[in-house]
Design an enzyme around this catalytic site. Structure first.
Site, mmCIF file in Angstrom:
data_model
loop_
_atom_site.group_PDB
_atom_site.id
_atom_site.type_symbol
_atom_site.label_atom_id
_atom_site.label_comp_id
_atom_site.label_asym_id
_atom_site.label_seq_id
_atom_site.Cartn_x
_atom_site.Cartn_y
_atom_site.Cartn_z
ATOM 1 N N ARG A 188 -1.981 -6.528 -8.128
ATOM 2 C CA ARG A 188 -0.812 -7.350 -7.769
ATOM 3 C C ARG A 188 -0.565 -8.461 -8.772
ATOM 4 O O ARG A 188 0.563 -8.865 -9.018
ATOM 5 C CB ARG A 188 -1.019 -7.973 -6.373
ATOM 6 C CG ARG A 188 -0.945 -6.976 -5.253
ATOM 7 C CD ARG A 188 -1.466 -7.561 -3.978
ATOM 8 N NE ARG A 188 -2.869 -7.961 -4.131
ATOM 9 C CZ ARG A 188 -3.636 -8.379 -3.147
ATOM 10 N NH1 ARG A 188 -3.145 -8.513 -1.942
ATOM 11 N NH2 ARG A 188 -4.889 -8.689 -3.364
ATOM 12 N N LYS A 230 -17.991 -6.004 8.350
ATOM 13 C CA LYS A 230 -16.747 -6.750 8.576
ATOM 14 C C LYS A 230 -16.275 -6.499 9.996
ATOM 15 O O LYS A 230 -16.545 -5.458 10.569
ATOM 16 C CB LYS A 230 -15.672 -6.218 7.620
ATOM 17 C CG LYS A 230 -15.507 -7.017 6.340
ATOM 18 C CD LYS A 230 -14.214 -6.569 5.671
ATOM 19 C CE LYS A 230 -13.975 -7.188 4.320
ATOM 20 N NZ LYS A 230 -12.778 -6.623 3.677
ATOM 21 N N SER A 268 -2.990 -7.836 3.212
ATOM 22 C CA SER A 268 -3.210 -7.583 4.643
ATOM 23 C C SER A 268 -3.669 -8.857 5.343
ATOM 24 O O SER A 268 -3.317 -9.102 6.498
ATOM 25 C CB SER A 268 -4.251 -6.474 4.836
ATOM 26 O OG SER A 268 -3.743 -5.260 4.332
ATOM 27 N N HIS A 315 0.841 -1.209 0.000
ATOM 28 C CA HIS A 315 0.000 0.000 0.000
ATOM 29 C C HIS A 315 0.875 1.258 0.000
ATOM 30 O O HIS A 315 0.641 2.196 -0.762
ATOM 31 C CB HIS A 315 -0.861 0.065 1.278
ATOM 32 C CG HIS A 315 -1.926 -0.976 1.398
ATOM 33 N ND1 HIS A 315 -2.100 -1.738 2.536
ATOM 34 C CD2 HIS A 315 -2.902 -1.372 0.539
ATOM 35 C CE1 HIS A 315 -3.120 -2.561 2.367
ATOM 36 N NE2 HIS A 315 -3.636 -2.365 1.163
HETATM 37 O O1 PNS Z 1 -8.929 -2.954 0.446
HETATM 38 P P1 PNS Z 1 -10.190 -3.527 -0.156
HETATM 39 O O2 PNS Z 1 -10.977 -4.243 0.920
HETATM 40 O O3 PNS Z 1 -9.902 -4.384 -1.359
HETATM 41 O O4 PNS Z 1 -11.079 -2.278 -0.667
HETATM 42 C C1 PNS Z 1 -12.343 -2.472 -1.263
HETATM 43 C C2 PNS Z 1 -13.092 -1.116 -1.457
HETATM 44 C C3 PNS Z 1 -13.146 -0.347 -0.152
HETATM 45 C C4 PNS Z 1 -12.365 -0.271 -2.489
HETATM 46 C C5 PNS Z 1 -14.519 -1.433 -2.001
HETATM 47 O O5 PNS Z 1 -15.103 -2.433 -1.223
HETATM 48 C C6 PNS Z 1 -15.457 -0.208 -2.033
HETATM 49 O O6 PNS Z 1 -15.247 0.730 -2.759
HETATM 50 N N1 PNS Z 1 -16.505 -0.252 -1.185
HETATM 51 C C7 PNS Z 1 -17.466 0.826 -1.053
HETATM 52 C C8 PNS Z 1 -18.841 0.404 -1.562
HETATM 53 C C9 PNS Z 1 -18.992 0.696 -3.035
HETATM 54 O O7 PNS Z 1 -18.821 1.794 -3.506
HETATM 55 N N2 PNS Z 1 -19.358 -0.372 -3.816
HETATM 56 C C10 PNS Z 1 -19.573 -0.266 -5.238
HETATM 57 C C11 PNS Z 1 -18.300 -0.432 -6.048
HETATM 58 S S1 PNS Z 1 -18.220 -2.016 -6.771
#
Ligand code: PNS
Length: 162
Positions: A90, A41, A128, A17
């Site tokens: 990645r 979560k 993570s 990150h």
């Molecule tokens: O680090 P992560 O857990 O891979 O991040 C995922 C994240 C936070 C980018 C994603 O879950 C997100 O944007 N969630 C917010 C809800 C949202 O906007 N959903 C629609 C997009 S598909």
């Protein structure tokens, strides 16, 4: 002025990150790290801890700020005036879900572009969740997380190690 938003769980922030944050801070005028406050979560670190850790490791990057959001990423991006979403890729296995997310976000808010950063090869296998797992068994994580974060992660599992 181009504002990039870098959303994620950051539970905890990894060297992968941080590498992306540093590279993005050299490209965009402003980088806003947006931690998803996902009540569904159960994160290892609560939101305040994750904010604190990210503030600590980005303190030498003046155009980087840390914040949290809940709800849709596009709504929060609109609110803060972000132009670009940053995500790290990645491996090919990340690509399918990331592409779907990027296309969904584009459909929801056409003015927001997703830009993918190829994760540096040396960090391409880090996540993570594996960092949490290694630490939970007392394994070494110092090569995967910034130095300041190491003890905090071990601290979460101390009770397991007696
Ligand atoms: O680090 P992560 O857990 O891979 O991040 C995922 C994240 C936070 C980018 C994603 O879950 C997100 O944007 N969630 C917010 C809800 C949202 O906007 N959903 C629609 C997009 S598909």
């Amino acid at each position: 002025m181009i504002t990039a938003i870098y959303p994620g769980s950051f539970d905890p922030v990894s060297n992968g990150h941080l590498d992306i944050i540093k590279r993005a801070s050299g490209i965009f005028d402003r980088v806003v790290i947006a931690i998803l406050n996902n009540r569904a979560k159960r994160p290892l670190f609560d939101l305040e801890e994750r904010i604190e850790m990210l503030e600590e490791v980005t303190q030498d990057l003046p155009n980087v700020t840390i914040t949290s959001f809940d709800g849709l990423l596009v709504d929060f991006s609109k609110k803060i005036g972000a132009n670009v979403i940053i995500r790290g890729i990645r491996a090919v296995s990340d690509f399918e879900s990331e592409l779907m997310m990027a296309q969904t976000n584009k459909q929801l808010y056409d003015e927001l572009e997703t830009m993918f950063f190829a994760t540096s090869a040396k960090y391409s296998y880090i996540s993570s969740s594996t960092i949490r797992e290694i630490a939970s068994f007392g394994g070494e994580i110092d090569q995967f997380v910034p130095q300041e974060i190491c003890e905090r992660v071990y601290g979460k599992y101390k009770y397991l190690q007696g």
